[in-house]
Enzyme design. Structure first.
Site, PDB file in Angstrom:
ATOM      1  N   HIS A  83     -13.520  16.829  24.215  1.00  0.00           N
ATOM      2  CA  HIS A  83     -12.210  16.199  24.376  1.00  0.00           C
ATOM      3  C   HIS A  83     -12.125  15.037  23.396  1.00  0.00           C
ATOM      4  O   HIS A  83     -13.042  14.217  23.290  1.00  0.00           O
ATOM      5  CB  HIS A  83     -12.056  15.708  25.827  1.00  0.00           C
ATOM      6  N   ASN A 118      -5.719  10.472  21.431  1.00  0.00           N
ATOM      7  CA  ASN A 118      -6.106  11.218  22.632  1.00  0.00           C
ATOM      8  C   ASN A 118      -4.866  11.945  23.161  1.00  0.00           C
ATOM      9  O   ASN A 118      -3.938  11.314  23.663  1.00  0.00           O
ATOM     10  CB  ASN A 118      -6.653  10.232  23.672  1.00  0.00           C
ATOM     11  N   CYS A 140      -7.423  15.260  31.258  1.00  0.00           N
ATOM     12  CA  CYS A 140      -8.043  15.602  29.970  1.00  0.00           C
ATOM     13  C   CYS A 140      -9.028  16.757  30.077  1.00  0.00           C
ATOM     14  O   CYS A 140      -9.455  17.308  29.063  1.00  0.00           O
ATOM     15  CB  CYS A 140      -8.712  14.385  29.365  1.00  0.00           C
TER      16      CYS A 140
HETATM   17  N1  ACO Z   1      -6.245  -4.545  19.875  1.00  0.00           N
HETATM   18  C1  ACO Z   1      -6.995  -5.647  19.802  1.00  0.00           C
HETATM   19  N2  ACO Z   1      -7.780  -6.071  20.798  1.00  0.00           N
HETATM   20  C2  ACO Z   1      -7.801  -5.338  21.936  1.00  0.00           C
HETATM   21  C3  ACO Z   1      -7.028  -4.176  22.078  1.00  0.00           C
HETATM   22  C4  ACO Z   1      -6.227  -3.769  20.982  1.00  0.00           C
HETATM   23  N3  ACO Z   1      -5.468  -2.661  21.012  1.00  0.00           N
HETATM   24  N4  ACO Z   1      -7.261  -3.667  23.302  1.00  0.00           N
HETATM   25  C5  ACO Z   1      -8.156  -4.455  23.903  1.00  0.00           C
HETATM   26  N5  ACO Z   1      -8.475  -5.479  23.096  1.00  0.00           N
HETATM   27  C6  ACO Z   1      -9.414  -6.567  23.343  1.00  0.00           C
HETATM   28  C7  ACO Z   1      -9.616  -6.818  24.816  1.00  0.00           C
HETATM   29  O1  ACO Z   1      -8.609  -7.676  25.308  1.00  0.00           O
HETATM   30  C8  ACO Z   1     -10.981  -7.494  24.810  1.00  0.00           C
HETATM   31  O2  ACO Z   1     -10.823  -8.841  24.443  1.00  0.00           O
HETATM   32  P1  ACO Z   1     -11.655  -9.993  25.169  1.00  0.00           P
HETATM   33  O3  ACO Z   1     -13.105  -9.648  24.906  1.00  0.00           O
HETATM   34  O4  ACO Z   1     -11.171 -11.211  24.490  1.00  0.00           O
HETATM   35  O5  ACO Z   1     -11.280  -9.876  26.609  1.00  0.00           O
HETATM   36  C9  ACO Z   1     -11.728  -6.793  23.683  1.00  0.00           C
HETATM   37  O6  ACO Z   1     -10.707  -6.191  22.853  1.00  0.00           O
HETATM   38  C10 ACO Z   1     -12.717  -5.725  24.132  1.00  0.00           C
HETATM   39  O7  ACO Z   1     -12.079  -4.876  25.080  1.00  0.00           O
HETATM   40  P2  ACO Z   1     -12.869  -3.703  25.787  1.00  0.00           P
HETATM   41  O8  ACO Z   1     -11.946  -2.994  26.723  1.00  0.00           O
HETATM   42  O9  ACO Z   1     -14.161  -4.209  26.313  1.00  0.00           O
HETATM   43  O10 ACO Z   1     -13.161  -2.778  24.546  1.00  0.00           O
HETATM   44  P3  ACO Z   1     -14.112  -1.523  24.459  1.00  0.00           P
HETATM   45  O11 ACO Z   1     -15.095  -1.711  23.393  1.00  0.00           O
HETATM   46  O12 ACO Z   1     -14.600  -1.082  25.803  1.00  0.00           O
HETATM   47  O13 ACO Z   1     -13.105  -0.408  23.937  1.00  0.00           O
HETATM   48  C11 ACO Z   1     -11.786   1.416  24.751  1.00  0.00           C
HETATM   49  C12 ACO Z   1     -11.972  -0.098  24.696  1.00  0.00           C
HETATM   50  C13 ACO Z   1     -11.501   1.933  23.337  1.00  0.00           C
HETATM   51  C14 ACO Z   1     -10.619   1.746  25.665  1.00  0.00           C
HETATM   52  C15 ACO Z   1     -13.071   2.062  25.288  1.00  0.00           C
HETATM   53  O14 ACO Z   1     -13.459   1.430  26.479  1.00  0.00           O
HETATM   54  C16 ACO Z   1     -12.908   3.532  25.550  1.00  0.00           C
HETATM   55  O15 ACO Z   1     -12.741   4.319  24.644  1.00  0.00           O
HETATM   56  N6  ACO Z   1     -13.027   3.983  26.800  1.00  0.00           N
HETATM   57  C17 ACO Z   1     -12.981   5.360  27.140  1.00  0.00           C
HETATM   58  C18 ACO Z   1     -11.610   5.867  27.105  1.00  0.00           C
HETATM   59  C19 ACO Z   1     -11.623   7.349  27.205  1.00  0.00           C
HETATM   60  O16 ACO Z   1     -12.531   8.023  26.788  1.00  0.00           O
HETATM   61  N7  ACO Z   1     -10.585   7.879  27.790  1.00  0.00           N
HETATM   62  C20 ACO Z   1     -10.422   9.251  27.806  1.00  0.00           C
HETATM   63  C21 ACO Z   1     -10.961   9.985  28.965  1.00  0.00           C
HETATM   64  S1  ACO Z   1      -9.785  10.418  30.069  1.00  0.00           S
HETATM   65  C22 ACO Z   1      -8.316  10.639  29.379  1.00  0.00           C
HETATM   66  O17 ACO Z   1      -8.296  10.855  28.232  1.00  0.00           O
HETATM   67  C23 ACO Z   1      -7.029  10.583  30.110  1.00  0.00           C
END
Ligand code: ACO
Length: 328
Positions: free
Chosen positions: A255, A285, A122
């Site tokens: 990004h 993304n 990214c």
């Molecule tokens: N739908 C419903 N529930 C979901 C989903 C979904 N699609 N995905 C995960 N959950 C659930 C999980 O199972 C978890 O449930 P639990 O608490 O019962 O275990 C709950 O939602 C919370 O999950 P988290 O992973 O803690 O959610 P978080 O608030 O951290 O959000 C996310 C997840 C959106 C991936 C976030 O961590 C994020 O954006 N991270 C950064 C990603 C990023 O920036 N990537 C790009 C950089 S590099 C590149 O682009 C290649």
């Protein structure tokens, strides 16, 4: 005379198939996987994304974006002396042949221009821009086609709801040309390979992990934490290098991975959210393509104008991050 590098044209391309959160939730529900528009929008800011057709590869998306950038720059493909493609989803394993070489061929270029891919996921577009800038300033290239293109839909695990809802396909391109007036004002690149395991693509066929890792893997919360900490820092480094205050940034193009990370970065820099270009809602993304896609959109709708300062910054697998500060 000092040689500068300047963006002389932008272009982008999104595949025709648009998939909303509702569409995706319905597709996943059919496989017994639960998600919702509400969860995806709240956690990431994403409402829709585009997926490439079965016969569209990263090079096809790239060529469409490149043609528009060339047209905007008023250049023919034969006037380009270097093509740099940032992609983590190249047409062939190991970029062999590179997607840049395929793009060169598809653009009908027979001028012997250099062509190579850059892998920084990214952050790829920022890495590619920095490379093009260096070649131009060293007098080794005049017009460089810099492209970010991805077909991440090919490497998504559609049984993993925590990653498959976040990514989309697309391409963005710029022509960076030698200029008498400043364009690229500062570049800053970084990497920390010790965090390679929190965000990675499918293992290579020769890799022992291949049997267990066939798709993209991401530890979302770990990536989130790192992204927030490095994006503000690297933007400030670029500002310092250009001897410019944050208030002089007209447009911030981070990004486009997650609206929460992007808004957090803008706030830390003291920039009003209205000065940030947001496309993650409609594109998801798109990895290396996200910054040039957002740039092109804001140039074409008239928000970004000549003379304005634009801060582009990326963060991604590797772990890699970087910033490019440009005057349009
Ligand atoms: N739908 C419903 N529930 C979901 C989903 C979904 N699609 N995905 C995960 N959950 C659930 C999980 O199972 C978890 O449930 P639990 O608490 O019962 O275990 C709950 O939602 C919370 O999950 P988290 O992973 O803690 O959610 P978080 O608030 O951290 O959000 C996310 C997840 C959106 C991936 C976030 O961590 C994020 O954006 N991270 C950064 C990603 C990023 O920036 N990537 C790009 C950089 S590099 C590149 O682009 C290649």
């Amino acid at each position: 005379m000092t040689v500068y590098s300047k963006i002389t044209g932008t272009g982008s391309y999104l595949p025709a198939r648009r998939v909303t959160n509702h569409d995706l939730a319905a597709e996943l529900a059919a496989k017994g996987i639960e998600t919702s528009d509400e969860w995806i929008v709240t956690r990431s800011g994403i409402s829709a994304r585009h997926y490439a057709a079965a016969d569209e590869n990263a090079s096809d998306l790239a060529v469409n974006a490149a043609r528009k950038a060339l047209e905007a720059a008023g250049l023919e493909p034969g006037q380009i002396d270097m093509i740099i493609v940032a992609t983590a989803s190249p047409d062939f394993y190991g970029s062999f042949p590179s997607t840049a070489c395929i793009v060169q061929h598809k653009l009908g270029m027979r001028n012997g221009s250099a062509a190579f891919d850059i892998g920084a996921v990214c952050s790829g577009f920022v890495y590619a821009m920095s490379t093009a800038d260096a070649f131009i300033k060293a007098g080794n290239a005049k017009n460089v086609l810099v492209i970010g293109t991805e077909v991440f839909s090919r490497i998504l695990d559609f049984s993993d709801r925590s990653t498959c809802v976040l990514f989309g396909d697309g391409a963005g391109a710029v022509v960076l040309s030698a200029s008498e007036e400043p364009g690229v004002l500062a570049v800053k690149l970084h990497a920390d390979g010790s965090h390679g395991d929190i965000l990675c693509g499918p293992a290579n066929p020769s890799h022992a992990a291949m049997s267990s890792q066939k798709f993209l893997y991401m530890d979302g919360p770990a990536v989130f934490k790192l992204a927030v900490s490095v994006l503000e820092k690297v933007a400030n480094e670029a500002l310092q290098a250009a001897d410019m205050p944050a208030a002089a940034i007209d447009w911030l193009i981070p990004h486009q991975a997650n609206l929460r990370i992007m808004s957090g970065t803008a706030k830390k820099l003291g920039l009003p959210l209205e000065r940030m270009v947001v496309t993650v809602d409609e594109h998801g993304n798109t990895s290396a393509a996200s910054i040039p896609l957002a740039l092109d959109q804001a140039v074409r709708d008239g928000r970004i104008r000549p003379g304005q300062n634009v801060m582009m910054e990326g963060v991604g697998g590797g772990f890699t991050w970087g910033a490019v500060l440009v005057r349009m």
